[in-house]
Design a protein around this motif. Structure first.
Motif, short mmCIF file in Angstrom:
data_model
loop_
_atom_site.label_atom_id
_atom_site.label_comp_id
_atom_site.label_asym_id
_atom_site.label_seq_id
_atom_site.Cartn_x
_atom_site.Cartn_y
_atom_site.Cartn_z
N THR A 154 0.85 -1.19 0.00
CA THR A 154 0.00 0.00 0.00
C THR A 154 0.89 1.25 0.00
N PRO A 155 0.74 2.12 -1.01
CA PRO A 155 1.59 3.31 -1.05
C PRO A 155 1.25 4.29 0.09
N VAL A 156 2.28 4.93 0.61
CA VAL A 156 2.13 5.92 1.67
C VAL A 156 2.68 7.24 1.12
N THR A 157 1.86 8.27 1.19
CA THR A 157 2.34 9.59 0.72
C THR A 157 2.30 10.56 1.88
N LYS A 158 3.34 11.36 1.96
CA LYS A 158 3.44 12.41 2.99
C LYS A 158 4.12 13.59 2.33
N GLU A 159 3.73 14.71 2.75
CA GLU A 159 4.40 15.92 2.26
C GLU A 159 5.60 16.20 3.15
N VAL A 160 6.73 16.38 2.51
CA VAL A 160 7.97 16.64 3.24
C VAL A 160 8.36 18.09 2.97
N THR A 161 8.55 18.83 4.07
CA THR A 161 8.96 20.24 3.94
C THR A 161 10.30 20.43 4.61
N ALA A 162 11.03 21.35 4.09
CA ALA A 162 12.37 21.62 4.61
C ALA A 162 12.29 22.07 6.06
N GLY A 163 13.18 21.52 6.87
CA GLY A 163 13.27 21.91 8.26
C GLY A 163 12.30 21.19 9.17
N HIS A 164 11.50 20.32 8.67
CA HIS A 164 10.55 19.58 9.50
C HIS A 164 10.84 18.08 9.42
N GLU A 165 10.59 17.44 10.53
CA GLU A 165 10.79 16.00 10.57
C GLU A 165 9.50 15.32 10.12
N THR A 166 9.66 14.33 9.24
CA THR A 166 8.51 13.57 8.77
C THR A 166 8.74 12.10 9.09
N ILE A 167 7.75 11.49 9.69
CA ILE A 167 7.87 10.08 10.06
C ILE A 167 6.95 9.26 9.16
N PHE A 168 7.52 8.24 8.58
CA PHE A 168 6.74 7.27 7.80
C PHE A 168 6.58 6.02 8.63
N ARG A 169 5.38 5.53 8.68
CA ARG A 169 5.15 4.30 9.43
C ARG A 169 4.49 3.30 8.46
N ILE A 170 5.20 2.23 8.20
CA ILE A 170 4.70 1.17 7.33
C ILE A 170 4.68 -0.10 8.16
N GLU A 171 3.52 -0.71 8.23
CA GLU A 171 3.39 -1.92 9.03
C GLU A 171 3.18 -3.12 8.12
N ASN A 172 3.91 -4.15 8.41
CA ASN A 172 3.74 -5.42 7.71
C ASN A 172 3.09 -6.41 8.66
N ARG A 173 2.27 -7.25 8.11
CA ARG A 173 1.65 -8.27 8.95
C ARG A 173 2.31 -9.61 8.68
N LYS A 174 2.21 -10.47 9.63
CA LYS A 174 2.80 -11.79 9.52
C LYS A 174 1.99 -12.64 8.55
N ILE A 175 2.68 -13.40 7.73
CA ILE A 175 2.01 -14.30 6.78
C ILE A 175 1.35 -15.44 7.54
N ARG A 176 0.12 -15.73 7.17
CA ARG A 176 -0.56 -16.90 7.73
C ARG A 176 -0.15 -18.09 6.86
N HIS A 177 0.53 -19.02 7.47
CA HIS A 177 1.06 -20.16 6.73
C HIS A 177 -0.06 -21.09 6.25
N CYS A 178 0.31 -21.97 5.35
CA CYS A 178 -0.62 -22.92 4.75
C CYS A 178 -0.31 -24.33 5.25
N HIS A 179 -1.26 -25.21 5.03
CA HIS A 179 -1.12 -26.60 5.45
C HIS A 179 -1.58 -27.49 4.30
N LEU A 180 -0.93 -28.63 4.19
CA LEU A 180 -1.26 -29.59 3.15
C LEU A 180 -1.53 -30.93 3.80
N ASN A 181 -2.72 -31.48 3.56
CA ASN A 181 -3.08 -32.80 4.09
C ASN A 181 -3.07 -33.79 2.93
N LEU A 182 -2.33 -34.88 3.11
CA LEU A 182 -2.22 -35.91 2.07
C LEU A 182 -2.91 -37.18 2.53
N TYR A 183 -3.62 -37.81 1.60
CA TYR A 183 -4.31 -39.07 1.88
C TYR A 183 -3.87 -40.09 0.85
#
Length: 154
Positions: free
Chosen positions: A4-33
């Motif tokens: 997901t793109p994050v846009t912020k306006e950055v101006t000179a002399g100001h601190e800008t914080i970007f926060r990007i969060e990733n979530r943990k992958i939900r693993h898969c399962h395989l059942n064999l018969y």
């Protein structure tokens, strides 16, 4: 990956914080018969290889079938996997056709291999012929010998 793109306006002399969060992958399962093709009964002792490539060079897991319940391969990442039967229980024919499984995040997929019994026909029939021919030869020899001894006694 959070795409997901994050846009912020950055101006000179100001601190800008970007926060990007990733979530943990939900693993898969395989059942064999592993099942008998005729009766549908589950079979123990079949060996399967789970691969990450269609050329069957990158083995992810090797598992053996159980008499009750599935064989589970857990904690797989989403993607395409290839399952190949490597060995079968005694009295069954190998299923040489591999199966392809596409796993989506958090999914549990099931794969069933059905195998036909190995009914040896030529070997058993050939043995019956050999034994039958031997028995007939023995009976014929016994009849000839018996006839020879009967003539001597008369």
């Amino acid at each position: 990956l959070n795409d997901t793109p994050v846009t912020k306006e950055v101006t000179a002399g100001h601190e800008t914080i970007f926060r990007i969060e990733n979530r943990k992958i939900r693993h898969c399962h395989l059942n064999l018969y592993k099942k008998d093709a005729e009766s549908g009964q589950q079979l123990a002792g079949a060996v399967f290889g789970v691969y990450s490539d269609p050329d069957f060079t990158n083995l992810i897991a090797e598992v053996t079938s159980l008499e009750n319940g599935p064989i589970s391969v857990n904690d797989l990442e989403p993607g395409t996997y290839y399952v190949k039967e490597l060995a079968v229980p005694a009295g069954y024919l190998l299923d040489a056709a591999p199966q392809t499984v596409v796993l989506h995040e958090g999914e549990t997929a099931e794969v069933t291999f059905r195998n036909n019994r190995d009914y040896p026909t030529a070997g058993n029939f050939g043995m019956v012929l050999v034994i039958g021919t031997g028995m007939m030869t023995l009976c014929g020899a016994a009849a000839l010998l018996g006839r020879k001894y009967l003539k001597k006694e008369r």
